[in-house]
Write a protein that holds these residues in place. Sequence first.
Motif, PDB file in Angstrom:
ATOM      1  N   LYS A   1       0.826  -1.206   0.000  1.00 46.28           N
ATOM      2  CA  LYS A   1       0.000   0.000   0.000  1.00 46.28           C
ATOM      3  C   LYS A   1       0.863   1.261   0.000  1.00 46.28           C
ATOM      4  O   LYS A   1       0.575   2.227  -0.706  1.00 46.28           O
ATOM      5  CB  LYS A   1      -0.876  -0.021   1.247  1.00 46.28           C
ATOM      6  N   TRP A   2       1.921   1.254   0.809  1.00 43.17           N
ATOM      7  CA  TRP A   2       2.717   2.477   0.938  1.00 43.17           C
ATOM      8  C   TRP A   2       3.478   2.786  -0.326  1.00 43.17           C
ATOM      9  O   TRP A   2       3.720   3.950  -0.649  1.00 43.17           O
ATOM     10  CB  TRP A   2       3.637   2.383   2.160  1.00 43.17           C
TER      11      TRP A   2
ATOM     12  N   MET B   1     -10.519   0.748   3.965  1.00 46.65           N
ATOM     13  CA  MET B   1     -10.847   1.673   5.063  1.00 46.65           C
ATOM     14  C   MET B   1     -10.754   3.129   4.616  1.00 46.65           C
ATOM     15  O   MET B   1     -11.493   3.980   5.096  1.00 46.65           O
ATOM     16  CB  MET B   1      -9.886   1.464   6.229  1.00 46.65           C
ATOM     17  N   ARG B   2      -9.813   3.387   3.740  1.00 43.59           N
ATOM     18  CA  ARG B   2      -9.595   4.770   3.294  1.00 43.59           C
ATOM     19  C   ARG B   2     -10.045   4.962   1.835  1.00 43.59           C
ATOM     20  O   ARG B   2      -9.581   5.858   1.144  1.00 43.59           O
ATOM     21  CB  ARG B   2      -8.109   5.134   3.472  1.00 43.59           C
TER      22      ARG B   2
ATOM     23  N   ASP C   1      -6.991  -1.195   0.342  1.00 36.46           N
ATOM     24  CA  ASP C   1      -7.083  -0.417   1.582  1.00 36.46           C
ATOM     25  C   ASP C   1      -8.482   0.193   1.684  1.00 36.46           C
ATOM     26  O   ASP C   1      -8.657   1.410   1.665  1.00 36.46           O
ATOM     27  CB  ASP C   1      -6.000   0.684   1.571  1.00 36.46           C
TER      28      ASP C   1
ATOM     29  N   GLN D   1     -12.644   6.160   0.369  1.00 39.38           N
ATOM     30  CA  GLN D   1     -13.222   7.443  -0.043  1.00 39.38           C
ATOM     31  C   GLN D   1     -12.125   8.457  -0.407  1.00 39.38           C
ATOM     32  O   GLN D   1     -12.247   9.208  -1.359  1.00 39.38           O
ATOM     33  CB  GLN D   1     -14.096   7.986   1.097  1.00 39.38           C
TER      34      GLN D   1
ATOM     35  N   TYR E   1      -9.121   7.834  -1.598  1.00 43.07           N
ATOM     36  CA  TYR E   1      -8.529   7.499  -2.893  1.00 43.07           C
ATOM     37  C   TYR E   1      -9.472   7.894  -4.020  1.00 43.07           C
ATOM     38  O   TYR E   1      -9.057   8.380  -5.068  1.00 43.07           O
ATOM     39  CB  TYR E   1      -8.193   6.001  -2.954  1.00 43.07           C
TER      40      TYR E   1
END
Lengths: 337, 565, 325
Positions: free
Chosen positions: A278-279, A323-324, A321, A326, A328
């Motif tokens: 992800k990072w 959870m986040r 990911d 929105q 993106y």
Amino acid sequence: MHGVRRARETREVRTARRERERAMLSTYLALTDDILSRKKNKDWSRDAFDLTTQLLSTHPSVTNPEFYTVWNYRRHILTNGIFPRSSPEEIKELLNDDLAMTAKVLKVHPKVYWIWNHRRWCLEHIPDSPDYANNQAWRRSAWERELFIVEKMLDADSRNFLAWDYRRYVLASMPVRRSEKAEIAYTTKKIEANFSNFSAWHQRTKVLSSLWASGEVDRTLSLHKEFELVQNAMFTLPEDQSAWLYHRWLIGSGDNKAILEREINLIQTLLDEQPDSKWCMESLVTYKRLLLDNHLPTGSQEKTTAINQCRTLLGQLEEIDPMRRQRYWEMGAQLKV
Amino acid sequence: MSDLEGNFDVIILGTGLVESIAAAALSKAGFKVAHLDNNSYYGGDEANLTLDELARWADNRSTPLEKYEKISSYLVAQRTKFTSITRSSAVPDHARHYSISLAPSLIPSVGPFISSLIASGVSRYGGYRLLERVGIYSSSKGLQNVPGSKGDIFKSTLSLIEKRRLMRFFKFATGKFESSNELQGHEQTPFPEFLQSKFSLPQEIVDAIVYALAFCASTADVTLHALTRLRNYFQSAGRYGASPFLVGHYGGLGEIAQGFCRVSAVNGGVYILDKKTEDITPPSTSADKFVAHLADFPSPLTAGVLIAADDQLPESLQPLLTKAQNTDESLMARCIAIIDQPILFPPVLSSEGLSGDGVNFAPVSSGEEDAGGQSSASTRLASALAEAPLVDTSIIIFPPCSVEGGSSIKVAQAFTTGAGTFSAPEGKYVVYVSIPIKDGEDPEALMEPYLNTVFSLASVSEPLFKVAYVQHISFPSSSTPTIDLPPIFVTPALPPHVAEISDYANSAAESLFNRVVDHLKAKIPQAWTRERSGEEGGGDGDVFAEIMVPMWPPLGDEEEAGEDE
Amino acid sequence: MSDTLLIDLHVQYIRNLGNNKDDLSYHMTAHRLINGVYWGLTALCIMKHKEALDAQETIEYVMSCWDDEAGAFGPHPRHDAHILSTLSAIQILATHDALARLNATRVVDFVLNLQQPSGVFAGDAFGETDTRFLYCAVSALSLLGALDRLDRERTVSYLASCRNFDGGFGRVAGAESHAAQVWVCTAALAILDRLDVVDVPTLGWWLAERQLPNGGLNGRPEKLEDVCYSHWVLSSMAILNKLTWIDSSALTRFILSAQDPEGGGIADRPGDMADIFHTCFGVAGLSLLGYPGLDDLDPVYCMPASLIERMGLKTGWKALPRREG
């Protein structure tokens, strides 16, 4: 109550506990009542001072170093009652005793603000030496010991932010300032001990900024070394935020196109090796957007390609990911050709 | 000694590690134990010896016998266990300041052995030190540090991609790999092959993982076993410090075996060393117990159960055992050398861990000083950081093909201890080099290139002293029970692997303990329940059967406060 | 573990806290008692049970904490005044519509005198400085209608000096970003109508990354989750209108799982001892996440939203829409 496990207390257990605590409670109330009454009567005596020592640190059963009113009172006793009739040597001795006492209390209560505060007050009240020539050494020893104490506290908990804040305060206040390069070496040591320690990386951002600003360290050369250092952490553990945050600080506003492109390529290599990182994706999007905004001509083919790459990455990020998601999605919607 | 005092539940012959752990456990559980040894020292084949004792040990096992010379059955057995013994003729000065281990070992910080050390209280009797360095040697790159943690990888000189791959493997190996896709169907694959195919690791890193982290003995070791061992070691790391391993002071296991004997003695065990056992008669129609007669001893000792190291069992009793049909014998060429220079390891970047501190069985914490002692501690810290640390306690692994003239299939090890574990005087180091050997191979020729490499790493041309020998270790090839009628329990041989020996010994002792307790429960319940159940006047077999006998009974709070976590 | 908010149990838990005067711990924590009253009262308001604590008794208690020498409030009778306890006193009195009871002139003077040349505020006469105290000052002055007496420029410039490259704010200039300090700084900037000082995309990102796989929020990178960040992080996100950037249902589940299903109250994480601090901030977080049946929380003041609106102090924050029960 941070980190205290829940235990169900039955009525019997509670009654028994209160029974046990009754003697302690009356001792505590008597001691605090005595202290607060003396305080109201402006009792600046040595007796009163000793009572505060008991409550804050030495009483066998009812110490309470969080009772800041008593710390305040203790300082008033010192400045109003004891210092006026003491020599500078005696004052220094008294303050040394308080520093030793708070060092002990801190070991048990490393996150109680009031204790750190009292140390600070002590340091700032060390009197000038009667021997003028010796003044420097007299103060210096106290401050150097302080740095040692704070290092011990950071050995015990390398993320204790009170200790880090206090360290910055000590470094800034020492009568003989330490070289900032020594502080870089200290953060290197902490990072090598555990590179997930973001507090140490953060400290590096502050000290390096200062070294660059003063010209003591060449920015271009040291940037190169810093990238090398942080890349080790990124590749060793790509899921560790600390390294990526520091990398982002090194990139800054992305005004150096060559560095930006070099780092994008390197992160792409890491992503190829670790396709679920992800990072990697997150950083690639951020850095490609910097490239778009700062360096690629409007309407160019490069720009379109970069935008499409960002869109693909953001799409993948929404998947891995959620959870986040929105965030993106919003970032993708903002990308304009 | 009165007649009554000569009655025991168990007689144990030999004070090797397994026998000593069993003696401590049985005594603590309330059994009467008589513990005997032919030797004048504790520890049997795991003993620590001073240099002059070591020289005598070697001579006793190597001097050619006169035609009519008669030696004890113990020494006969020892002479087949330890062969090809050579030693330097001159014993160096201060011979008594050395403590040499016949069974050099690393103790994993998590595992059955360390649990026993703590639960039995033996940990209080001795000191321990963290293993400072694990190195791997190759002829092309020389001696290199082996990365064993996330921090090591971060600091290592590996390429970025190698760092990623190695760390990915570390995460895999510390997790639940049994159910992973990577392992499915590869449990029995040779470990090096698995690492190459599933983690794309280069040969050099594969070697480090296989031989220096998982301590595999050969390229053929299978993946599941190696991974399981490795996960154990990873879990051990961080308990007392960075390394997963502890090294015992004063030579290690022999000192610890003696500690277990001490626990047994404190709990009523009777110790008789250096006394020749003239005869032991088994239970018969006329006597229901073993009867042992000792030279110069007024009255015989009796016990219902006999535990013995294989070489301490009197000849007369040996025919009573059903011998295992086949035994696998493995041979280990060993060399113990004393050198007067440390082995030079490459530095580990700036933050050299201050790993010289002793270990005191509490979880890792920063040993904080009182405010008063700060300046001196501060100077100590500074000076410790300033000088490049001399590595005192280390292990170097030589994978196959790593040394010119060395083996292309075998793994050799060099384990070094120094003054930091009180096993040598200041400035001197004991190096234990070992390599597996096959019957017919020349141990000296096999050993030589490795020894020379070790000496060159320490920049010495000749050791001060050297003993070389071949150790024969026999394992029953099938699981033939050693329990028979009469009840004689023979303790098994210990594996020669440096990191496995202690946990293996503990498991062997535990199994022995359980079998002996079961036997005593069944055969002589009254002897024991009387003692234990006191006024309740027990003795009823059924009640007895329900009592669980733990290997280590819970410790009193007072006695052991602060010992365990 | 419960999947609903156990309101009755929590109300009972808060009500019982006042009955623990025989406990040693009650007296040992007297130095933050008034903060406890504020946390309890706020949690009750959000759960629509303001009446559970006697208003008159509460007001009298607050007034008994007045430190006449300093001209502000201590945390308990006879304790020294401090800006932390002073703000709690003001918040409690405001919630009970009793601000008229305090000597506003003296309190405002007390607060203003704590401002340092750098713009930061000290907590009391002994001079410890912290952006927490700066927030207390700004919030207190705002609630007392005295913001016009504040040196806004200096205050804002100190806040700006605490901003880090990651978008967050620290305890003092130079300090590492920490979610609690992020909240005090953004909320202070919101009150001062100076959110332009915030790098919203970067801080929004940093805040969103506080959510861990178990749904809980941590306060700094590579740290453990804790229910109190439900307030520090969420309120900051509400102020920046970025609440949609985290997974609200996962966080709701995490907060609910930290409830004590027998004794009531919420803990820092599942299985731990509940306390009033985490109970308040857990409930506050649920309110911002639109949990059904709760009243709105104003994330800038951490007080009931209806009250702040009535006082004419509402700023442009945005919570998630209230869900139907």
